[in-house]
Design a protein around this motif. Structure first.
Motif, PDB file in Angstrom:
ATOM      1  N   GLY A  97       0.823  -1.190   0.000  1.00 13.20           N
ATOM      2  CA  GLY A  97       0.000   0.000   0.000  1.00 13.20           C
ATOM      3  C   GLY A  97       0.860   1.244   0.000  1.00 13.20           C
ATOM      4  O   GLY A  97       2.086   1.173  -0.087  1.00 13.20           O
ATOM      5  N   PRO A  98       0.233   2.398   0.115  1.00 11.30           N
ATOM      6  CA  PRO A  98       1.002   3.645   0.168  1.00 11.30           C
ATOM      7  C   PRO A  98       1.943   3.649   1.375  1.00 11.30           C
ATOM      8  O   PRO A  98       1.582   3.189   2.452  1.00 11.30           O
ATOM      9  N   LYS A 116       1.759  10.378   1.983  1.00 11.13           N
ATOM     10  CA  LYS A 116       0.629  10.203   1.083  1.00 11.13           C
ATOM     11  C   LYS A 116       0.207  11.520   0.427  1.00 11.13           C
ATOM     12  O   LYS A 116      -0.820  11.615  -0.189  1.00 11.13           O
ATOM     13  N   HIS A 117       1.009  12.545   0.665  1.00  9.74           N
ATOM     14  CA  HIS A 117       0.914  13.820  -0.036  1.00  9.74           C
ATOM     15  C   HIS A 117       2.253  14.512   0.174  1.00  9.74           C
ATOM     16  O   HIS A 117       3.096  14.045   0.925  1.00  9.74           O
ATOM     17  N   ASP A 120       4.286  19.076   3.880  1.00  6.48           N
ATOM     18  CA  ASP A 120       3.392  20.175   4.234  1.00  6.48           C
ATOM     19  C   ASP A 120       3.820  20.724   5.591  1.00  6.48           C
ATOM     20  O   ASP A 120       3.926  19.976   6.563  1.00  6.48           O
ATOM     21  N   LEU A 121       4.052  22.010   5.657  1.00  7.94           N
ATOM     22  CA  LEU A 121       4.485  22.622   6.906  1.00  7.94           C
ATOM     23  C   LEU A 121       3.439  22.461   8.016  1.00  7.94           C
ATOM     24  O   LEU A 121       3.781  22.466   9.194  1.00  7.94           O
ATOM     25  N   LEU A 122       2.183  22.304   7.656  1.00  9.46           N
ATOM     26  CA  LEU A 122       1.135  22.118   8.668  1.00  9.46           C
ATOM     27  C   LEU A 122       1.352  20.833   9.464  1.00  9.46           C
ATOM     28  O   LEU A 122       0.978  20.753  10.634  1.00  9.46           O
ATOM     29  N   HIS A 123       1.964  19.815   8.828  1.00 11.15           N
ATOM     30  CA  HIS A 123       2.203  18.536   9.500  1.00 11.15           C
ATOM     31  C   HIS A 123       3.566  18.500  10.180  1.00 11.15           C
ATOM     32  O   HIS A 123       3.904  17.510  10.813  1.00 11.15           O
ATOM     33  N   ASN A 124       4.339  19.545  10.039  1.00 15.46           N
ATOM     34  CA  ASN A 124       5.687  19.585  10.600  1.00 15.46           C
ATOM     35  C   ASN A 124       5.885  20.872  11.393  1.00 15.46           C
ATOM     36  O   ASN A 124       6.788  21.664  11.121  1.00 15.46           O
TER      37      ASN A 124
END
Length: 133
Positions: A97-98, A116-117, A120-124
């Motif tokens: 899977g991914p 899976k995308h 992104d600074l929002l996730h870091n």
């Protein structure tokens, strides 16, 4: 592999001993076969270290974080393909899977490389706080 080599040599030794039916000669053959199997295993281990394990560890010691994360993802994908195409039992397909990839380092902490995308600074948030104050 070690168990298989030992087992094969032990089987050969016992079969030869059975044919000969001579206790002293059988013991000598058993000793010789044990010595040969030990030398074979030792030579295989030396070959594995000098040709496979050692060079790989040398390369890994000099790889950057991004290269290591790509290698890790590739190894997961290779494992997934191997299990998918070599197993007749679908429950053996436990990898696939991914794939999410992250790097953890002393300087940067936990950083998503692939989640899976795109990055992104929002996730870091810790990374964002450290470098974009």
């Amino acid at each position: 592999m070690k168990k298989s080599v030992k087992s094969a040599f032990n089987t050969a030794s016992s079969q030869i001993s059975t044919i000969l039916e001579h206790n002293e000669l059988s013991r000598q053959i058993d000793d010789a076969m044990t010595k040969i199997s030990d030398e074979l295993i030792q030579n295989l281990e030396i070959y594995q270290w000098t040709k496979i394990t050692g060079p790989l560890l040398e390369i890994l010691a000099h790889m950057g974080k991004e290269d290591m994360s790509e290698l890790a993802e590739s190894l997961v994908n290779i494992t997934s393909l191997k299990r998918k195409f070599t197993s007749s039992n679908s429950s053996d397909e436990s990898v696939g899977g991914p794939v999410d990839v992250a790097v953890i380092s002393k300087g940067d902490g936990f950083i998503w490389i692939k989640r899976k995308h795109y990055f992104d600074l929002l996730h870091n948030q810790p990374f964002k706080d450290k470098y974009f104050k």
